[in-house]
Scaffold this active site. Structure first.
Site, PDB file in Angstrom:
ATOM      1  CB  THR A  42      -0.902  -0.012   1.259  1.00 48.80           C
ATOM      2  OG1 THR A  42      -1.490   1.279   1.426  1.00 48.80           O
ATOM      3  CG2 THR A  42      -0.122  -0.325   2.530  1.00 48.80           C
ATOM      4  CG  ASP A  43      -1.175   4.997  -0.876  1.00 52.53           C
ATOM      5  OD1 ASP A  43      -1.664   4.389   0.095  1.00 52.53           O
ATOM      6  OD2 ASP A  43      -1.812   5.847  -1.535  1.00 52.53           O
ATOM      7  CD  GLU A  44      -3.087   3.795   4.641  1.00 52.11           C
ATOM      8  OE1 GLU A  44      -2.826   3.588   5.837  1.00 52.11           O
ATOM      9  OE2 GLU A  44      -4.226   4.029   4.223  1.00 52.11           O
ATOM     10  CE1 TYR A  87      -3.535  -2.409   5.899  1.00 56.16           C
ATOM     11  CE2 TYR A  87      -3.223  -0.092   5.375  1.00 56.16           C
ATOM     12  CZ  TYR A  87      -3.394  -1.393   4.963  1.00 56.16           C
ATOM     13  OH  TYR A  87      -3.417  -1.697   3.627  1.00 56.16           O
ATOM     14  CE  LYS A  94      -0.357  -4.543   3.132  1.00 57.92           C
ATOM     15  NZ  LYS A  94      -0.807  -5.901   2.701  1.00 57.92           N
TER      16      LYS A  94
HETATM   17  P1  NAD Z   1     -10.265  -6.777   2.609  1.00 59.80           P
HETATM   18  O1  NAD Z   1     -10.247  -6.394   4.039  1.00 59.80           O
HETATM   19  O2  NAD Z   1     -11.474  -6.491   1.791  1.00 59.80           O
HETATM   20  O3  NAD Z   1      -9.964  -8.340   2.456  1.00 59.80           O
HETATM   21  C1  NAD Z   1      -8.949  -8.984   3.156  1.00 59.80           C
HETATM   22  C2  NAD Z   1      -9.128 -10.477   2.947  1.00 59.80           C
HETATM   23  O4  NAD Z   1      -8.056 -11.153   3.628  1.00 59.80           O
HETATM   24  C3  NAD Z   1     -10.439 -11.015   3.523  1.00 59.80           C
HETATM   25  O5  NAD Z   1     -11.031 -11.887   2.596  1.00 59.80           O
HETATM   26  C4  NAD Z   1     -10.000 -11.757   4.780  1.00 59.80           C
HETATM   27  O6  NAD Z   1     -10.861 -12.830   5.120  1.00 59.80           O
HETATM   28  C5  NAD Z   1      -8.615 -12.229   4.376  1.00 59.80           C
HETATM   29  N1  NAD Z   1      -7.728 -12.478   5.528  1.00 59.80           N
HETATM   30  C6  NAD Z   1      -7.486 -11.647   6.576  1.00 59.80           C
HETATM   31  N2  NAD Z   1      -6.632 -12.219   7.436  1.00 59.80           N
HETATM   32  C7  NAD Z   1      -6.308 -13.434   6.917  1.00 59.80           C
HETATM   33  C8  NAD Z   1      -5.468 -14.482   7.334  1.00 59.80           C
HETATM   34  N3  NAD Z   1      -4.785 -14.418   8.479  1.00 59.80           N
HETATM   35  N4  NAD Z   1      -5.373 -15.583   6.545  1.00 59.80           N
HETATM   36  C9  NAD Z   1      -6.070 -15.677   5.386  1.00 59.80           C
HETATM   37  N5  NAD Z   1      -6.907 -14.720   4.952  1.00 59.80           N
HETATM   38  C10 NAD Z   1      -7.017 -13.594   5.703  1.00 59.80           C
HETATM   39  O7  NAD Z   1      -8.967  -6.101   1.984  1.00 59.80           O
HETATM   40  P2  NAD Z   1      -8.708  -5.387   0.578  1.00 59.80           P
HETATM   41  O8  NAD Z   1      -9.129  -3.992   0.683  1.00 59.80           O
HETATM   42  O9  NAD Z   1      -9.205  -6.266  -0.494  1.00 59.80           O
HETATM   43  O10 NAD Z   1      -7.107  -5.409   0.586  1.00 59.80           O
HETATM   44  C11 NAD Z   1      -6.391  -6.515   0.058  1.00 59.80           C
HETATM   45  C12 NAD Z   1      -4.905  -6.234   0.124  1.00 59.80           C
HETATM   46  O11 NAD Z   1      -4.620  -5.028  -0.591  1.00 59.80           O
HETATM   47  C13 NAD Z   1      -4.389  -6.004   1.532  1.00 59.80           C
HETATM   48  O12 NAD Z   1      -3.121  -6.595   1.631  1.00 59.80           O
HETATM   49  C14 NAD Z   1      -4.302  -4.493   1.658  1.00 59.80           C
HETATM   50  O13 NAD Z   1      -3.311  -4.124   2.580  1.00 59.80           O
HETATM   51  C15 NAD Z   1      -3.918  -4.108   0.241  1.00 59.80           C
HETATM   52  N6  NAD Z   1      -4.313  -2.775  -0.198  1.00 59.80           N
HETATM   53  C16 NAD Z   1      -5.616  -2.359  -0.053  1.00 59.80           C
HETATM   54  C17 NAD Z   1      -5.977  -1.106  -0.568  1.00 59.80           C
HETATM   55  C18 NAD Z   1      -7.394  -0.608  -0.473  1.00 59.80           C
HETATM   56  O14 NAD Z   1      -7.642   0.554  -0.803  1.00 59.80           O
HETATM   57  N7  NAD Z   1      -8.362  -1.402  -0.062  1.00 59.80           N
HETATM   58  C19 NAD Z   1      -5.016  -0.302  -1.210  1.00 59.80           C
HETATM   59  C20 NAD Z   1      -3.711  -0.772  -1.316  1.00 59.80           C
HETATM   60  C21 NAD Z   1      -3.374  -2.021  -0.822  1.00 59.80           C
HETATM   61  O1  DAU Z   2      -4.063   4.164   0.717  1.00 58.18           O
HETATM   62  C1  DAU Z   2      -4.308   2.787   0.610  1.00 58.18           C
HETATM   63  C2  DAU Z   2      -5.121   2.352   1.790  1.00 58.18           C
HETATM   64  O2  DAU Z   2      -6.434   2.872   1.571  1.00 58.18           O
HETATM   65  C3  DAU Z   2      -5.186   0.852   2.001  1.00 58.18           C
HETATM   66  O3  DAU Z   2      -3.900   0.375   2.253  1.00 58.18           O
HETATM   67  C4  DAU Z   2      -6.125   0.510   3.158  1.00 58.18           C
HETATM   68  O4  DAU Z   2      -6.271  -0.881   3.294  1.00 58.18           O
HETATM   69  C5  DAU Z   2      -7.485   1.121   2.865  1.00 58.18           C
HETATM   70  O5  DAU Z   2      -8.348   0.906   3.954  1.00 58.18           O
HETATM   71  C6  DAU Z   2      -7.347   2.614   2.600  1.00 58.18           C
HETATM   72  O6  DAU Z   2      -6.947   3.322   3.806  1.00 58.18           O
HETATM   73  P1  DAU Z   2      -7.558   4.747   4.181  1.00 58.18           P
HETATM   74  O7  DAU Z   2      -7.425   4.955   5.620  1.00 58.18           O
HETATM   75  O8  DAU Z   2      -7.054   5.818   3.269  1.00 58.18           O
HETATM   76  O9  DAU Z   2      -9.095   4.446   3.742  1.00 58.18           O
HETATM   77  P2  DAU Z   2     -10.472   4.816   4.440  1.00 58.18           P
HETATM   78  O10 DAU Z   2     -11.537   4.475   3.449  1.00 58.18           O
HETATM   79  O11 DAU Z   2     -10.597   4.296   5.809  1.00 58.18           O
HETATM   80  O12 DAU Z   2     -10.382   6.409   4.533  1.00 58.18           O
HETATM   81  C7  DAU Z   2     -10.178   7.206   3.376  1.00 58.18           C
HETATM   82  C8  DAU Z   2     -10.165   8.662   3.808  1.00 58.18           C
HETATM   83  O13 DAU Z   2     -11.471   9.010   4.300  1.00 58.18           O
HETATM   84  C9  DAU Z   2      -9.200   8.962   4.925  1.00 58.18           C
HETATM   85  O14 DAU Z   2      -8.662  10.262   4.748  1.00 58.18           O
HETATM   86  C10 DAU Z   2     -10.074   8.942   6.167  1.00 58.18           C
HETATM   87  C11 DAU Z   2     -11.405   9.463   5.662  1.00 58.18           C
HETATM   88  N1  DAU Z   2     -12.598   8.921   6.346  1.00 58.18           N
HETATM   89  C12 DAU Z   2     -12.716   7.583   6.507  1.00 58.18           C
HETATM   90  C13 DAU Z   2     -13.803   7.023   7.146  1.00 58.18           C
HETATM   91  C14 DAU Z   2     -13.912   5.534   7.326  1.00 58.18           C
HETATM   92  C15 DAU Z   2     -13.582   9.787   6.811  1.00 58.18           C
HETATM   93  O15 DAU Z   2     -13.497  11.027   6.639  1.00 58.18           O
HETATM   94  N2  DAU Z   2     -14.658   9.246   7.449  1.00 58.18           N
HETATM   95  C16 DAU Z   2     -14.813   7.911   7.652  1.00 58.18           C
HETATM   96  O16 DAU Z   2     -15.837   7.500   8.240  1.00 58.18           O
END
Ligand code: NAD
Ligand code: DAU
Length: 341
Positions: free
Chosen positions: A125-127, A150, A154
């Protein structure tokens, strides 16, 4: 590559990746290995449930024996690791599972990959770069500076992957994606939370002043880039994947409300997230040089996602009436009282 284990494949991005791979390639078998935490959902994979090239195993990536048995049973040659706890707010409340899965789980998969000589790809992730000041963008060689539990879990995963490349010559790649949005995202993340609240004419809890910046990208664009890196990425390297454009949360909410034809007074400014990273910004020249570019702008991605949630209540209504309710109260109950006028 023939038999690909996709860990976390029942989650949001993992499931979209599985659907993408099965649609694009005829000759790959995909084994989804997923613990099915609250975020895992087999509804996301209904479309391929009867596809003979798809198998599902319920398992934890921290369970070395189960990982080993799965690799052997399916004669796996590749692991793509999406499995993680992914919600920053939950990591602030309770980091334990983030560290277990993100650090120890990644180690278990790397050990298994080393033992069997598998190709390994890590979804990051970019985080991991932390807050980025205005005018700057992260390149892949930048120092990692994670600031939430988190993000730290990562970044630890990335460091382990790199260590296995350097020490054991394991064939690895890493992709670092920005905020994904699109079908099947658990409605705790901001875009699906706000879309579903708006559909129900419920308030949208915007943290702080809402001027935080994120690169909202359409999930299938991200999946195409992961596919490209898996096939053509240079081993031992990381690739940023984003839109290259940033958007303030207030702008994102406005597009969402306009698309769903809902009034702006649904927006409620509430107490900010602790340690909230104000801005992420990715330099995406490296993935572009590999031959990829996003098909959607951030604005298109937000609007398209809002429409998907409007048209797919069957998917999210049952989630919002389950475990989610308790989480919502815990996360937001006290925040409404600090709402600014
Ligand atoms: P999500 O929370 O929707 O899904 C995570 C999945 O992992 C779920 O199906 C869960 O059951 C499974 N899981 C969790 N712990 C586990 C374990 N111990 N063993 C096996 N399975 C397990 O997540 P997402 O948003 O689809 O993110 C997927 C990946 O992409 C993550 O690694 C996250 O860090 C990364 N990522 C997410 C975003 C985003 O914006 N959502 C952006 C960049 C990177
Ligand atoms: O940047 C990549 C990441 O994006 C992934 O690695 C993470 O798994 C994914 O959850 C996401 O993280 P963020 O914290 O950026 O996403 P979130 O949707 O929780 O929040 C996006 C932005 O919105 C952030 O600035 C916080 C704000 N926010 C979020 C929630 C849940 C609000 O203002 N109100 C809210 O209720």
């Amino acid at each position: 590559m023939k038999n690909i284990i996709v860990t976390g494949g029942a989650g949001f991005i993992g499931a979209n990746f599985v659907l993408h791979m099965l649609q694009k390639y005829d000759n790959y078998n995909i084994i989804v290995y997923d613990k099915l935490t609250y975020a895992g959902n087999l509804d996301n994979l209904l479309e391929v449930a009867d596809d003979p090239r798809y198998s599902f195993v319920q398992g934890d990536i921290c369970d070395a024996e189960m990982v080993e048995a799965t690799i052997q049973k399916y004669n796996a040659d590749t692991i793509v690791n999406f499995a993680a706890e992914t919600h920053v707010d939950r990591s602030i409340m309770n980091p334990d599972a983030f560290i277990q899965t993100g650090v120890y789980g990644t180690y278990v998969l790397l050990e298994a990959a080393k033992k069997h000589g598998l190709r390994y790809h890590q979804i990051s992730t970019d985080e991991v770069y932390g807050h980025i000041p205005e005018g700057q963008s992260s390149v892949e060689t930048d120092k990692l500076d994670p600031r939430s539990p988190y993000a730290a879990s990562k970044a630890s995963g990335d460091l382990l992957v790199n260590a296995y490349f350097i020490t054991y010559d394991l064939p690895v790649t890493i992709t670092r994606g920005s905020n994904n949005i699109g079908p099947f995202q658990y409605p705790e993340k901001v875009v699906p939370l706000f879309a579903t609240n708006a559909i129900d004419e419920e308030p949208l809890p915007l943290y702080g002043d809402g001027r935080q910046m994120r690169e909202y990208q359409y999930v299938l664009d991200h999946c195409e880039a992961i596919d490209l890196v898996l096939h053509k990425g240079k081993l031992g390297e990381a690739y940023n994947i984003g839109t290259g454009e940033e958007m303030e949360n207030v702008q994102m909410v406005e597009i969402l409300l306009e698309t769903l034809n809902r009034p702006k007074d649904l927006i409620k400014h509430v107490k900010d997230r602790e340690g909230h990273d104000r801005r992420y910004s990715l330099n995406i020249d490296k993935i572009k040089a590999l031959g990829w570019q996003p098909r959607h702008t951030s604005a298109e991605a937000v609007a398209k996602t809002a429409v998907w949630y409007r048209e797919n209540e069957w998917w999210w209504r049952k989630i919002k009436s389950g475990e989610f309710k308790e989480y919502y109260e815990r996360q937001y109950g006290h925040r409404w009282q600090t709402e600014k006028e």
